[in-house]
Write a protein that holds these residues in place. Structure first.
Motif: not given
Ligand SMILES: C[S@@+](CC[C@H](N)C(=O)[O-])C[C@H]1O[C@@H](n2cnc3c(N)ncnc32)[C@H](O)[C@@H]1O
Length: 239
Positions: A57, A60-61, A64-65, A221, A223, A225, A231
């Motif tokens: 995760n 993923k983050a 995005i960031h 936020s 991030c 699943s 997370k």
């Protein structure tokens, strides 16, 4: 109620012990998921696991960031530096990774070199040997409470990665996160982001949110699943 909790804990330990192996120690999967070759020249690694469920995760983050041109710091790159090498391949950034375990610094440097990425990998206790400020600071934190992990590793005859320099998060699992919330904002640009990887099974979300608020910070936020209790919590200095 207590009985159900102890059955849950036992199931989790079994999953922890047997479930991780085939997936998280697979070079093929590590290459497929992260685009990183974790091979070391000699077999000098302590741990056979290249990554964990929180690493997924955080990946993923980070996509995005983190943007090109930013100054980014990873705390606790681990033995293989999977996230640092992954990020260095994906973004044109000024990237530093710190790790408290000296032998992990050596193995991370080797893996960065093998994967042909240019990153600064430094031996440091959190921010001790780090200068300047950053746009993004991230850490897949040690969060496993000492007792849970101690029992697990004791049953396997002990582990060199267990201890103050290892993965455990103190009696409650929250000690490293508390330190992170206290120290990281000092090294973060005003519009920057902290990204903390935590497992909500060990460190409940309600307490994580209280601690963020308690330090005068803001949750931007989360991030994650559905089936993964880990997370990535994205935290800012401003609302
Ligand atoms: C859960 S592992 C994360 C490994 C890797 N980044 C990943 O995502 O798979 C946490 C790492 O933090 C490191 N660590 C623990 N305390 C630290 C500290 N005070 N300063 C720097 N690194 C630390 C540990 O040695 C360990 O490698």
């Amino acid at each position: 109620m207590q009985k159900a909790a102890s059955i849950n804990t036992r199931l989790l330990k079994i999953a922890f012990q047997w479930g991780r192996g085939p997936v998280m120690s697979s070079k093929l999967l590590t290459r497929a998921i992260f685009g990183v070759d974790p091979t070391l020249r000699r077999n000098k690694a302590r741990d056979k696991f290249f990554w964990d469920i929180t690493t997924l995760n955080l990946k993923k983050a980070l996509l995005i960031h983190v943007r090109d041109g930013q100054r980014v710091l990873e705390i606790g790159s681990g033995e293989y530096g999977i996230l640092t090498v992954f990020l260095a391949k994906k973004r044109k950034i000024d990237l530093t990774a710190v790790e408290i375990v000296p032998s992990f610094v050596d193995t991370c440097r080797e893996i960065a070199e093998n994967n042909r990425v240019n990153v600064r990998i430094i031996e440091s206790n959190m921010f001790e040997n780090v200068q300047g400020s950053f746009d993004v600071i991230f850490w897949n934190l040690p969060y496993v409470p000492t007792d849970f992990g101690a029992g697990f590793y004791k049953s396997k005859g002990g582990s060199p990665t267990f201890g103050p320099e290892g993965w455990h998060g103190g009696p409650t699992g929250f000690e490293p996160f508390d330190l992170f919330l206290k120290e990281a904002p000092k090294a973060l640009n005003d519009n920057g982001k902290l990204i903390a990887g935590l497992n909500t099974y060990f460190t409940p979300k309600s307490r994580i949110l209280e601690m963020i608020q308690g330090r005068g910070l803001f949750l931007n936020s989360v991030c994650g699943s559905a089936f993964n209790p880990s997370k990535a919590f994205v935290i800012t200095k401003r609302p």
